[in-house]
Every structure is written in C-alpha cells, then in structure tokens.
Scaffold this motif. Structure first.
Motif, mmCIF file in Angstrom:
data_model
loop_
_atom_site.group_PDB
_atom_site.id
_atom_site.type_symbol
_atom_site.label_atom_id
_atom_site.label_comp_id
_atom_site.label_asym_id
_atom_site.label_seq_id
_atom_site.Cartn_x
_atom_site.Cartn_y
_atom_site.Cartn_z
ATOM 1 N N SER A 156 -6.291 -1.454 -0.933
ATOM 2 C CA SER A 156 -6.487 -0.380 0.043
ATOM 3 C C SER A 156 -7.151 0.840 -0.591
ATOM 4 O O SER A 156 -7.345 1.841 0.096
ATOM 5 C CB SER A 156 -5.137 0.025 0.653
ATOM 6 N N ASP A 157 -7.456 0.751 -1.860
ATOM 7 C CA ASP A 157 -8.123 1.860 -2.550
ATOM 8 C C ASP A 157 -9.632 1.668 -2.489
ATOM 9 O O ASP A 157 -10.153 0.591 -2.799
ATOM 10 C CB ASP A 157 -7.690 1.932 -4.015
ATOM 11 N N TYR A 210 -1.813 -6.203 -3.894
ATOM 12 C CA TYR A 210 -2.390 -5.994 -2.571
ATOM 13 C C TYR A 210 -2.530 -4.504 -2.259
ATOM 14 O O TYR A 210 -3.359 -4.108 -1.452
ATOM 15 C CB TYR A 210 -1.530 -6.676 -1.504
ATOM 16 N N GLY A 211 -1.707 -3.678 -2.884
ATOM 17 C CA GLY A 211 -1.836 -2.242 -2.681
ATOM 18 C C GLY A 211 -3.130 -1.690 -3.231
ATOM 19 O O GLY A 211 -3.693 -0.730 -2.699
ATOM 20 N N THR A 234 0.817 -1.208 0.000
ATOM 21 C CA THR A 234 0.000 0.000 0.000
ATOM 22 C C THR A 234 0.854 1.264 0.000
ATOM 23 O O THR A 234 0.593 2.214 -0.738
ATOM 24 C CB THR A 234 -0.944 0.007 1.216
ATOM 25 N N ARG A 262 -4.751 5.651 -10.700
ATOM 26 C CA ARG A 262 -3.472 5.702 -9.988
ATOM 27 C C ARG A 262 -2.347 6.182 -10.902
ATOM 28 O O ARG A 262 -1.544 7.006 -10.537
ATOM 29 C CB ARG A 262 -3.122 4.307 -9.435
ATOM 30 N N GLY A 316 -9.238 3.197 3.795
ATOM 31 C CA GLY A 316 -8.237 2.138 3.742
ATOM 32 C C GLY A 316 -7.768 1.688 5.106
ATOM 33 O O GLY A 316 -7.284 0.554 5.269
ATOM 34 N N THR A 330 -12.698 -1.242 1.139
ATOM 35 C CA THR A 330 -11.660 -1.209 0.104
ATOM 36 C C THR A 330 -11.374 -2.585 -0.472
ATOM 37 O O THR A 330 -10.693 -2.693 -1.502
ATOM 38 C CB THR A 330 -10.353 -0.634 0.687
#
Length: 844
Positions: A258-259, A254-255, A242, A352, A294, A447
């Motif tokens: 968190s969005d 995996y990041g 993240t 992003r 998140g 998220t």
C-alpha cells in the motif's frame, strides 16, 4: 393505537431487563473493562496510565506484576478500541453466557484468557530464542489482551452450541485469530491464536460435546457461508496489514504493497531501487508522492469482497472472479519474491522504520509464504465450486467482459496519450518506446508496482494525473461491472424463464409439485401455442420432468406431445416424473409404459378433524403441546426476525450434520427455498420463544388464487417433545380448514410403496428393493408410515417413459437429479451406512 408506542417501549424495556438479569457475568466484565480502561486514560495525559494493568515479559517475569495476566484481560489502551470492544463484549460474552451459563462463561473468560496469556508469553520467549529468523509476531512487551479472552470464551461456548453455530463460531474465531496473526502480528494476536485451541479444550473440560468438523455434512447454504467467509477474510487481510502498527506478522509484507514506490526526496521524484530513477543515498527530507494513492489498491479488494457476497448467494461467476483474484495475487507475490532484491527492500524499509533493515530477508521469505495463502484459497474454491451453482446469463457475462475490456482499452489509451503529451514531465523524459513498454503497468494500482521495474516516474502535475488516473478509472469501472454481474438478480441464467414460468403458474393449473418448478436448477419448455409449460432437468440422454405440465392449459394433450417432440429434436428421451396418471391423464395418448415412484398423501381441509381412534396420536400431541406451552405459528420467512432465521438454520444444520450424505435436491427443498414470499411456514414455538420444529408449505394455485398447500420442508430439534411434528402438521390442517382451502398435500414419499398395491412389475420390485436399501440412510418408508397417522388419501405418482430400454439411463438420471454432486467417496460411505438404522428423512 395511541397506546401502541407505550406498549412497545414497555416490551422493549422488559426484554432489556430480562437480558440483563440472565447475563450478570457479561455486565460485570463489560463494566470492569470500561472502568479500568477509562481509569487508565485519565491516569496519564499520554494515555498510558494503564501500564500497571498490562502484561509482558518484563512485567510478569522481572517486575513480578502477576496480576497483569488478569487485568490485561479487562482493559484497552485507547478510546477507539474501547468503543469497538464494548459491543463485541456484549454480543460474544452475552451469547456464551446464554449458551453455557454464567459460571462456565466466567471460567472460560478468566481462566482461558490467563492460560492463553501465559502460553503466549512462553511461545514468545521460544520465538526470540530459536525462531527469530521468522517474522512471526512482535515481542510481548506491553500487552492488553481482552481479544484473546473473547476468542477463548467463544470457542468454549461453541462446544455447547448446536451444529450450525458450533461450526460458524469456530470458523469465525479461527479465521479472525489466524488473519490477525498472519497480517498484523502483534503480541495480542499471538495470544488470540493460542486462545483457539485453549478455548476448544476448555469447552470440553467444562462439559461441552465432543464433535468433529466435517464440511461434507453441511448444507449447500452453509458451505457457501464458509466459502464466502474464507474469501472475505483473506481479501481484507492486506488492509489489516496496511493499518497494523507492528508490521511483524508473517504476511505483513502485504502492508508494503500500500506504499507508493514513487517518493518525493528533497523535492525531486524518484523510486528507491529503480534503475532509471533512483533516489539519492543521502537526503534531508522524503515522503510519498501521493499518500492517498494506497486507496486505489482498495478497489481490487472491494471486487473480492463483492465476489464473497456473490458466493454467499450462490453466484458461480463470483466464485470464478474470486479464483482469478487469488490466482493473480499468487502470481504477483511470486513475482515480488523473485524480482525484489534484498537491498531494495532494505531501502523501502528504511523509509518506514530503520530497524526493519535487518529483517529484509524475512520480508522475502514472507513473500514466498504469502503466495501460498491466495493459492490455498483458490484451490478450496475450485474444490467446492459445485456448491455455488447459479450460473450467469451469456448477456450478463458479455456485458461484464465488454465493460472491463472497454475500460481497459480506454484507460490504456489515456495513459498512452498522457505519456506523449506530458513526456517532459517524467523523470527521465519519455519517448514512444518508453510509453509503450510501461503501458500495461498503468492498469495496476500504483502502490502494487515494485520499484525495481519502474523505468520512469512522474514529476509534473499532468504526468502525475496520467500516472494515477488510468488505474483508478479502470478499477472503478471493474468494481461497478462486478457489482452488476454479481448482485443483479436478472444476471442469473434462467431468471427470465423462471419469472415467466412463475407468472404462468400463478394463473392456475398444475399439480402438487408445480411450485417446485420455481426452484433454481430447472430448465423450462414453453408451449408455443398454449398457456402451459414443463420444467425439466437433463441428465445424460434423459430429460426428467419435475411433475407434470403447469399453467391454464396444462391438461391439454398437445402440451405433452409438444414436449416429447422438443426433446426428440434435442436428442433427449423425455420421462415424465412424479405425475398422476388417471384415466383422463394427457399421458395416456402417448401409449407409454409407467412405474410407481412415490405415494402422495392428500387431505381435504374441509373435512379435517382429529376425532377417531386412528388419529389419536395427533390429539395426544396437540394436548401435550398445550400442557407444555408450545404454540403453532403460521408465518413466512420474511416475517421472522434474524434470530428466528438463525434458529431455523441451526435446526436444519443439526439434521444435515447427522447424515452420512449431502442434502437431496430436485423434489426435496432445503432452507434456501424457505425464503420465497409465497411459501408459508408453520412453526412450533415454546414459551421461551425457542423454535422447536418447522415445516414449510408450498402454494397450490388456481385461477382464483391459492387453493391449498403442499408440505415440503420438515425439521425438528433433537430435544423437542415427542409428537412435535404431528402437532405442527395438525395445526397446519386446522389453519387451512379455517382459511377455507380445499386441498392439502403431505407430498410424496419417494421409493416407498403401500403394501397393498397388488402384483408389481419386475422393475417396480427392483425399485422396492432399492428403497429398502436406502431406508436406513433416508427413511422414506418411515416417512410414509408417519403420514398414515393423518389418514390421508394416497395417490400413486408415476414415472411415464417410452420403453424399458430407457430404465438404466433413467435410474442414473434420477440419482443425478437428487444427488447431483455425490462423489465416489460419499457413495462408498453410503454403502457402509445403509445397514445402520437412522431417523426418517423429515423432508418429504
């Protein structure tokens, strides 16, 4: 007293100066990192004045900045990184310099770091040419890589460390490098990953020991350390993904989790990829509806971190929570892989970074690969679950289940009511059917919801509250429930009985093994009418006692008869193991058979001395210790420092690693049992403060308090002086004599008999033969011969059993008591090593 603070300050100052004098490389490297980094910060207002110091494919191969391979090891790009790096440098490089010397440390840091950098640049070029279809890591453009040099130094130093720190260093360095490479994926992370094998090979080249890693040769405590570390690192991986700025790692997907999928586009709420509330293709402004959402996803990770701590402390419930957590993540990642469409990922990626669109399919492949990580962790936890044995009480499990269940029901009700009350605050508007269909999703952190499955999104303030609050409140409740289940000492099964038994033991009564009844793994029977209890373990149809009864009424025959009746009611055969069976023994009234199982060595501290020819070895060892500056210290685990704890664990792990079988249990304690506040330690410490040997002493209680001690744990360093154990035990005897204690036991030697015992029954001869076979692996007879040096009084300990037909079951039960998790492979390995001579067990 007035001078005490001054004295402490002087000692602290002397210790700092001594540390500095012995670590010149550490100070030099740290100073260079500080100076070069600060110079880089000041050289440019933007903070990029260190560009000439870094390395990358353009700098090294085009601009010919060859010095960058060295200077990149000595600088970081920002102040926050510098503040984090300096203490790590002092600890890691300082420990390496102490372990393998200054010259080797300098070589490992510079040569190993440069080698890792060149290897990373080469691998990076190969990836760009042949593996650009995999999201492995960011290209090496501008790179500062002190972490690679640190990992390389640590791995090299591990080859010079003892078994404990060798294993821990390699595990921590490897997990750190692998985690950063998978979840962050920067060029630095590739260099760090390559530094692991480079550092390991460099350690061998510099003269370190060649030793393989075998998990089975770890103690139970060390296996829990490894399992907890694995659980913790893989749990915090998504957090790393993240906060990583690269998003180029294999598991950087995996990041994305968190969005918040709910987006505010031109003032309207929508979700890219949602079939019911899609976002427009063109827009002027966009942003997450609730950027702080998140943080709700951190709560499940916090649950996993608490579970990792519980695994470290042996909590079985924590292990299964970690298994469930990783299983759910595995299922979720498979779902992401199968549900999210490439165009949806492209839309999310556009928010992003527009350049990420071309890597959409890489994200999908990352989802599949990412599912294998939690699956692998879950499998490892299940395979090694037997090392995490502290079961939770039924009441604690019920409380946990009730708390989670009530929290789930209450928040589902909240979400349902909120969906109806604020139905017009959603896009599109809701009816009862829509609320019910989407209800289970309200417990998930928002998220984590794929936008493809969102059939409505919140628009109004109340709708947003009912959208985010249920999952927040549910996971807060789950976190609290997990903490209570995993961290509360009273939640451990048998904790109340163990506390009751301990109080009874402290009131007096019992034998030299009675304190072992306070160890985990025992069940307790309490006499309903008398102040006495018996600890036992049920293995198959046999209930094997750990010693005899304890408590003020321990010698009453009714206690023994009551336990036999209790076992009969439960369908077990009672066997009293390692008990004294004299003429006044309460077991005589049973009329049962008996066989010798151990020889206990007893000393009278009041008459103890080292005079006479037969105790010459003790005098010689004591005199040699005085010449070499080795002193004896009577202390307890809680009075020792963390560094001293680490030394004792290192000594123990080195001993365990040398064995072909796991540690024995039951009447043989390990490092975990040293932490009891009533247990005393006698240490042999040299002039440098290095612990050479350690013994533990279990208290013997009488109505007036402690009246003696029993020897339990014995370990020494492989390079300690000859006679170190004779010195330590002799010093313990001197201490007990000075303290006015009246009993000292060197404990029993299982399956070892004195040769002058006279005629022996057939079953006893069978046990003798079995002891001879086990001698090369465990050395019980060698230990018995060692105890003869102290000229003790030997007392036979017996197993008292009803009839001979019980003996086969008893043999199996004892094997399962001492080695409860012995596998067929280990048994076969034991059979192959029984003929090999080994050092005595040094435990009993």
């Amino acid at each position: 007293m007035r001078n005490e603070p001054t004295t402490r300050a002087r000692r602290a100052g002397a210790a700092v100066l001594r540390w500095c004098r012995t670590r010149p490389v550490t100070l030099a490297v740290t100073a260079l990192v500080i100076v070069l980094s600060l110079t880089g910060f000041i050289a440019s207002p933007s903070g990029w004045g260190w560009q000439v110091l870094d390395e990358g494919v353009p700098e090294i191969f085009i601009q010919r900045h060859w010095w960058g391979t060295v200077t990149s090891l000595l600088a970081v790009p920002d102040l926050a990184s510098l503040l984090a790096l300096v203490p790590v440098l002092l600890v890691v490089v300082g420990a390496a310099e102490k372990t393998m010397g200054s010259v080797r440390t300098l070589i490992a840091y510079v040569v190993g770091g440069v080698a890792a950098s060149f290897a990373g640049l080469g691998v990076g070029l190969l990836e760009e040419q042949f593996l650009d279809f995999l999201p492995l890591n960011a290209p090496a453009v501008d790179t500062l890589s002190p972490l690679a040099a640190l990992i390389c130094t640590a791995m090299a130093a591990s080859s010079f460390a003892g078994a404990l720190w060798r294993r821990r260093t390699r595990l921590l360095a490897t997990l750190t490098a692998v985690t950063l490479f998978l979840y962050a994926g920067g060029a630095n992370d590739l260099f760090s990953l390559l530094a692991v094998p480079i550092g390991l090979g460099l350690g061998y080249v510099l003269g370190g020991r060649h030793s393989g890693f075998r998990l089975v040769r770890s103690s139970h405590h060390e296996k829990r350390v490894l399992l907890a570390a694995l659980t913790f690192v893989t749990s915090v991986g998504p957090v790393i993904a993240t906060f990583s700025t690269t998003g180029a790692g294999l598991l950087s997907i995996y990041g994305f989790l968190s969005d918040d999928p709910v987006t505010l586009v031109d003032g309207q709420t929508c979700a890219f990829g949602s079939p019911a509330a899609p976002c427009p293709d063109t827009y002027d402004s966009f942003g997450e509806l609730q950027p702080a959402s998140g943080f709700i996803a951190l709560l499940p990770i916090l649950v996993a971190v608490i579970a990792a701590w519980g695994i470290l402390n042996g909590r079985r419930a924590a292990l299964w929570l970690a298994v469930v957590f990783n299983g759910v993540v595995f299922a979720g990642m498979l779902y992401v892989f199968s549900v999210i469409q490439p165009e949806t990922v492209a839309a999310i990626a556009q928010l992003r970074d527009a350049e990420s669109q071309e890597y959409v399919w890489q994200t999908l492949s990352s989802s599949l690969i990412g599912a294998l990580v939690p699956l692998s962790v879950a499998i490892v936890l299940v395979v090694f679950r037997r090392n995490v044995r502290a079961a939770s009480t039924p009441a604690a499990l019920r409380t946990f289940g009730l708390t989670v269940g009530v929290a789930a029901a209450a928040n589902l009700l909240l979400a349902f009511a909120g969906g109806l009350v604020a139905s017009d605050g959603y896009n599109p508007n809701l009816d009862v059917g829509d609320v019910l269909v989407g209800l289970p999703l309200r417990l998930l952190p928002p998220t984590l919801l794929p936008s493809d499955i969102l059939t409505f999104v919140p628009s109004s303030g109340w709708a947003q509250a009912f959208w985010y609050l249920p999952s927040l409140l549910f996971w807060l409740a789950t976190t609290v429930a997990t903490a209570r289940l995993v961290l509360d000492p009273g939640a451990v099964s048998g904790a109340s009985d163990r506390a009751r038994a301990r109080l009874m033991l402290e009131r007096g009564g019992g034998d030299t093994l009675s304190f072992m009844t306070t160890w985990e793994g025992n069940a307790y029977w309490f006499s309903p009418d008398l102040d006495a209890a018996i600890a036992y373990r049920v293995r198959g149809p046999v209930a094997v006692t750990l010693g005899g009864a304890f408590g003020p009424d321990a010698q009453r025959p009714e206690v023994v008869a009551g336990f036999v009746e209790f076992c009969g009611e439960n369908g077990w055969t009672a066997v009293f193991y390692s008990v004294e069976d004299g003429d006044d023994s309460p077991y005589r009234q049973l009329g049962w058979q008996r066989m010798p199982v151990a020889e206990e060595a007893l000393l009278d501290p009041a008459t103890w001395n080292t005079s006479g020819k037969k105790r010459q070895d003790i005098r010689t060892a004591t005199n040699r210790a005085a010449r070499e500056g080795v002193t004896a210290t009577w202390t307890s685990w809680h009075d020792l420092t963390i560094a001293e704890h680490a030394q004792i664990r290192e000594i123990s792990e080195a001993w365990v690693a040398d064995k072909s079988l796991p540690e024995m249990e039951f009447t043989l304690g390990g490092v975990d049992e040293l932490a009891d506040p009533e247990v005393r330690l006698m240490l042999a410490v040299d002039e440098a403060g290095r612990i050479q040997a350690v013994t533990s002493w279990l208290p013997l209680f009488a109505p007036g308090g402690v009246h003696g001690y029993t020897l339990d744990f014995m370990r020494r360093r492989a390079d300690s002086m000859n006679g170190i154990m004779e010195f330590v035990i002799g010093a313990a005897a001197d201490h007990m004599k000075a303290a006015g204690l009246d009993r000292m036991s060197l404990s029993g030697s299982p399956l070892a008999s004195r040769p002058d015992d006279g005629e022996r029954a057939p079953i006893t001869r069978v046990l003798d033969r079995f002891g001879e076979l086990l001698e090369p692996a465990y050395g019980f007879r060698s230990l018995l011969n060692f105890k003869r040096k102290f000229q003790p009084e030997f007392v036979t300990l017996w197993a008292v059993y009803p009839e001979s037909s019980v003996l086969p079951s008893l043999g199996i039960a004892l094997a399962r008591c001492y080695l409860p998790h012995l596998t067929l492979a280990q048994a076969a390995r034991m059979a192959g090593t029984l003929r090999e001579p080994r050092e005595p067990v040094a435990a009993k």
